[in-house]
Design a protein around this motif. Structure first.
Motif, PDB file in Angstrom:
ATOM      1  N   TYR A  30      49.655  14.189  90.363  1.00  0.00           N
ATOM      2  CA  TYR A  30      48.193  14.291  90.519  1.00  0.00           C
ATOM      3  C   TYR A  30      47.482  14.289  89.170  1.00  0.00           C
ATOM      4  CZ  TYR A  30      48.069  19.502  89.921  1.00  0.00           C
ATOM      5  OH  TYR A  30      48.146  20.794  89.475  1.00  0.00           O
ATOM      6  N   PHE A  40      46.840  22.940  97.846  1.00  0.00           N
ATOM      7  CA  PHE A  40      47.163  22.013  98.924  1.00  0.00           C
ATOM      8  C   PHE A  40      47.704  22.821 100.085  1.00  0.00           C
ATOM      9  CE2 PHE A  40      48.093  20.267  94.734  1.00  0.00           C
ATOM     10  CZ  PHE A  40      47.248  19.162  94.690  1.00  0.00           C
ATOM     11  N   SER A  51      43.567  13.289  96.206  1.00  0.00           N
ATOM     12  CA  SER A  51      43.234  13.758  97.553  1.00  0.00           C
ATOM     13  C   SER A  51      42.995  12.600  98.512  1.00  0.00           C
ATOM     14  CB  SER A  51      42.000  14.669  97.505  1.00  0.00           C
ATOM     15  OG  SER A  51      42.262  15.813  96.712  1.00  0.00           O
TER      16      SER A  51
END
Length: 361
Positions: free
Chosen positions: A158, A218, A167
């Motif tokens: 990420y 998450f 995302s």
């Protein structure tokens, strides 16, 4: 046994025995200190104006009695505050104002789908990571153990694109995300394998941020599908070699902690109290199954508290976590640039003095 590792052969016997006792849930002479410094003030406190920064930071760690570390920060001079460079950043204009933002290797879903990187070979890792790691161990000895480390590939994934694009990507380009993650995880596994083969250290630091204050970044389900397998693959060669994996994530990780322990971790850092991590609860719940590293608040108490508040917070942490070993005391992530020198000195003096075994009530 203590000298069966490259780094322990470099250490003063008192420091070595102190670390090994805590790692094995025993009480040595005092609680070992593990920390990461990013503070120009403390550098200047112990060094002359023209001191070499890298040699000077090692001197600081030794002077403060820091027994273990994973490195140190840039600690810019005050006159450099606000300075930016083009390397690793890009200039953009928003609402008529020029700003600098970090460059991302992947800036769109198309970039992600087109990405075709390959993992580093074991030989490349030996030529880069291994050389720098052994050099750090040599520099920090004999009074500080430099603990080698790496990510597991999840944060790196990420980080290449930023959380916003990530995302979207986990829903719209999941195969491409997992391809990238697999390559980065392979790099991490090969690094861990080299560390195990070379018997660098009885501990290995895996840093991948997965949480905010009070919550995971998450969902637990997504982390169990992606992050946990990455972590388990990195842990495997280390655990097989008898190396304890110390996992780092800021934030509140309780929802996924049991999964991480099952994946192979033996320790947790930085046990951030302001995020809701209760080190006393962890000590009671996990006992000899989890080494606890850190916990003295670095976002409020250390930079903003009085000297007395720093001393009391440090003593409270030691009382809660240090009896019986299994605790390396330190900040709840790092000593930040805004932390006053007097608070830093008070913190480590309390760690050394109050942290002597047996712990006082």
């Amino acid at each position: 046994m203590n000298n069966n590792w490259r780094v322990t052969r470099l250490l003063d016997p008192t420091v070595r025995d102190r670390i090994m006792a805590a790692m094995n849930f025993e009480e040595g002479d005092r609680v070992p200190i593990w920390d990461y410094l990013d503070n120009r003030g403390i550098f200047e406190h112990f060094n002359p104006p023209d001191a070499d920064y890298h040699a000077g930071m090692v001197k600081v760690y030794h002077a403060l009695g820091i027994d273990l570390c994973r490195g140190y920060g840039a600690s810019f001079k005050e006159e450099q505050d606000g300075t930016v460079t083009e390397q690793g950043s890009q200039e953009i204009t928003i609402s008529g104002r020029t700003r600098w933002v970090s460059k991302k290797a992947i800036r769109s879903l198309d970039d992600l789908r087109a990405w075709n990187g390959r993992p580093a070979t074991a030989e490349q890792i030996r030529e880069s990571w291994l050389k720098s790691t052994t050099a750090q161990q040599d520099r920090f000895g004999p009074h500080t153990m430099y603990v080698p480390g790496h990510g597991c590939g999840f944060h790196g994934t990420y980080g290449t694109m930023g959380l916003e694009l990530f995302s979207y990507a986990i829903h719209d380009a999941r195969d491409a995300v997992e391809k990238l993650m697999n390559v980065l995880n392979t790099n991490s596994v090969r690094t861990a394998t080299v560390a195990a083969e070379k018997r660098l250290c009885p501990m290995f630091f895996v840093g991948d941020d997965i949480a905010y204050k009070g919550a995971l970044m998450f969902s637990p389900a997504f982390l169990r599908e992606t992050f946990i397998p990455c972590l388990a693959r990195v842990c495997e060669p280390l655990v097989n070699a008898g190396i304890k994996v110390i996992f780092h994530s800021d934030g509140y990780v309780m929802e996924i902690l049991d999964d991480m322990i099952e994946a192979g971790i033996s320790g947790l850092n930085p046990v951030e109290p302001i995020a809701g991590m209760d080190i006393g609860l962890l000590k009671k719940r996990y006992g000899r199954n989890l080494i606890l590293v850190g916990n003295v608040d670095c976002s409020q108490v250390l930079p903003l508290g009085t000297r007395e508040e720093v001393v009391e917070a440090t003593k409270a942490c030691i009382r809660a976590a240090s009896p019986g070993g299994g605790h390396f005391i330190g900040s709840s992530s790092e000593i930040t640039p805004s932390t006053p020198v007097e608070n830093i000195l008070a913190f480590y003096a309390t760690c050394r003095d109050f942290g002597a075994y047996p712990i006082r009530s």
